[in-house]
Enzyme design. Structure first.
Site, mmCIF file in Angstrom:
data_model
loop_
_atom_site.group_PDB
_atom_site.id
_atom_site.type_symbol
_atom_site.label_atom_id
_atom_site.label_comp_id
_atom_site.label_asym_id
_atom_site.label_seq_id
_atom_site.Cartn_x
_atom_site.Cartn_y
_atom_site.Cartn_z
ATOM 1 N N HIS A 112 0.886 -1.172 0.000
ATOM 2 C CA HIS A 112 0.000 0.000 0.000
ATOM 3 C C HIS A 112 0.924 1.223 0.000
ATOM 4 O O HIS A 112 1.997 1.183 0.608
ATOM 5 C CB HIS A 112 -0.825 0.121 1.280
ATOM 6 C CG HIS A 112 -1.727 -1.040 1.591
ATOM 7 N ND1 HIS A 112 -1.298 -2.148 2.260
ATOM 8 C CD2 HIS A 112 -3.046 -1.216 1.361
ATOM 9 C CE1 HIS A 112 -2.321 -2.979 2.419
ATOM 10 N NE2 HIS A 112 -3.391 -2.447 1.881
ATOM 11 N N ASP B 139 2.272 2.052 3.356
ATOM 12 C CA ASP B 139 3.208 1.122 4.025
ATOM 13 C C ASP B 139 4.621 1.497 3.669
ATOM 14 O O ASP B 139 5.513 1.429 4.500
ATOM 15 C CB ASP B 139 3.121 -0.332 3.525
ATOM 16 C CG ASP B 139 1.758 -0.920 3.505
ATOM 17 O OD1 ASP B 139 0.967 -0.578 4.388
ATOM 18 O OD2 ASP B 139 1.506 -1.732 2.588
HETATM 19 C C1 XLS Z 1 -7.390 -6.661 4.536
HETATM 20 C C2 XLS Z 1 -7.026 -6.864 3.143
HETATM 21 C C3 XLS Z 1 -5.853 -6.034 2.666
HETATM 22 C C4 XLS Z 1 -5.777 -6.058 1.171
HETATM 23 C C5 XLS Z 1 -4.943 -4.964 0.580
HETATM 24 O O1 XLS Z 1 -8.202 -7.386 5.111
HETATM 25 O O2 XLS Z 1 -6.784 -8.224 2.955
HETATM 26 O O3 XLS Z 1 -4.687 -6.461 3.256
HETATM 27 O O4 XLS Z 1 -5.274 -7.260 0.707
HETATM 28 O O5 XLS Z 1 -5.443 -3.706 0.853
#
Ligand code: XLS
Ligand code: NI
Ligand code: NI
Length: 436
Positions: free
Chosen positions: A101, A104
């Protein structure tokens, strides 16, 4: 490359007899299965958020993860340093792809333009590291759920300024993904839903979300980004209801708003369970629509009702996942991204390796099992045979839309169904078990 994990050397395949807990016993990247290397079937990805940014907190206590490389600040230097730790991790665990993301990899700072500048600086570094190591970006995404501005949604916020801000973040995150040669870009609507329907205009929120996705499709074309767009279904948590609740709901949304040509689905095991489905159900629904794109590989805990994002260790499950993927002909742009985190008790950096070794071996076994089931042929033949009455003249006529109710009435009057063959569920379950 610097040594943040000095007690770990590169993890290699040692075979089933190995007693080394930091070796692969099944994942042999170069071994061919159905004529393709294991690493090309599985296309493992590491999740930046869980590996580098997850402190392992839970609702009752703060994070426990030891991250000796991280000074805990929001500085760009700290963010850049993390990229080096992450790439060392990927080198040593032998994973070729990663996912992130925007927030991140780089900090959210006091203004959007400062955050954008920080993101650019980190993307510069990632670009360099990718060039040096050959690692690749499976997909990027924007975090449209953590900041308080997104408490009521992003693309579905009741507030137009929030919608615009989320659009700006999506634009920038697509640019970053494009620069890094990302093979895909994921939309996961973390808070695109509602806490209560009493204060929600559902129709308007869905219309807005579709607008956002259409603008993203336009922008993708404008800048020449050829990566695949994905939507990741999840039914709830922390919302009571998320609009992209499962594969079927996503496909319906995409069809209704004329977006189906531009999106595939990224299916996550734990989300399937929260939706009251199995992961193979979600995968099959997506695959049947020609829209199975990628997989967030993890596992849930049957006794806990939330997205625990555990590492996959259940070989029965990985076998079922790999069966669907092999049937589909394998991934094109997608892969198996470990959207998985260690337990709060597993706080040492080396636990990151144990966790991924287990997940990779579980999928390698799943792949080998699935290939063996296919080579054996009994399972496939049973299914084929079960539907074989449809291969006759009447079945083809119905399937091709060349019959009316009256035609079928005429048939039924002289062909009443007798005693049907058994479904043989138990026999098939036993057969499946022979390959585990
Ligand atoms: C959260 C989601 C997230 C997505 C990416 O529950 O799995 O991690 O994969 O935004
Ligand atoms: Ni996910
Ligand atoms: Ni999840």
């Amino acid at each position: 490359m610097s040594e943040y994990f000095s007690d770990v050397s590169k993890i290699v395949f040692e075979g089933e007899d190995s007693k080394n807990s930091l070796a692969f016993r099944h994942y042999d990247p170069e071994q061919e299965v159905e004529g393709k290397k294991m690493k090309d079937h599985l296309r493992f990805g590491a999740a930046y958020w869980h590996c580098m940014r997850n402190p392992l907190a839970d609702p009752f206590g703060p994070g426990t993860a030891l991250m000796p490389w991280d000074d805990g600040t929001d500085s760009v230097e700290n963010a850049v340093k993390r990229t080096h730790v992450f790439f060392e991790f990927m080198e040593k665990i032998d994973i070729d792809y990663y996912c992130f993301h925007d927030r991140d990899i780089a900090p959210e700072l006091a203004s959007l333009s400062e955050s954008n500048k920080a993101l650019d600086a980190v993307v510069d570094e990632l670009e360099k590291l990718q060039g040096e190591t050959g690692k690749k970006l499976l997909w990027g995404t924007a975090c449209l759920f953590a900041h308080p501005r997104y408490a009521m949604g992003a693309g579905t916020s009741p507030y137009v300024d929030v919608f615009a801000y989320s659009a700006a973040q999506v634009k920038k995150a697509i640019e970053a993904t494009h620069r890094l040669g990302g093979e895909g870009y994921t939309f996961w609507g973390g808070r695109e839903g509602y806490g209560s329907i009493i204060n929600t205009n559902m129709k308007r929120e869905l219309d807005h979300l579709a607008r956002l996705l259409h603008m993203a499709v336009d922008y993708k074309k404008e800048i020449g980004f050829e990566g695949q767009f994905y939507i990741e279904p999840k039914p709830k948590e922390p919302t009571k209801h998320q609009y992209d609740s499962d594969s079927a709901a996503c496909l319906n949304f995409l069809r209704e708003y004329d977006l189906l040509d531009h999106f595939k689905l990224n299916i996550e095991t734990n989300h399937a369970i929260l939706a009251g489905h199995t992961v193979e159900h979600e995968l099959q629904v997506a695959a049947a629509a020609g829209a199975l794109g990628s997989v967030d590989a993890n596992a849930g805990d049957e006794l806990l009702g939330w997205d625990t994002d555990q590492f996959p260790t259940n070989v029965y499950d990985t076998t079922k996942v790999m069966l669907v993927l092999l049937e589909m002909g394998g991934f094109t742009t997608g892969g198996l991204n470990f959207d998985s985190k260690r337990r709060r008790e597993s706080h040492e950096p080396i636990d990151l390796f144990h966790a991924h070794v287990g997940g990779m071996d579980a999928f390698a076994r799943g792949l080998k099992n699935a290939a063996a089931i296919r080579a054996d042929g009994r399972y496939e033949n049973f299914l084929k045979d079960r539907y074989s009455s449809w291969d006759g003249e009447l079945g083809s006529k119905i399937e091709n839309g060349n019959t009316s109710l009256a035609d079928l009435e005429a048939h039924a009057l002289s062909n009443e169904p007798g005693i049907l063959p058994s479904g043989r569920q138990e026999m098939l379950e036993n057969l499946f078990n022979n390959f585990i």
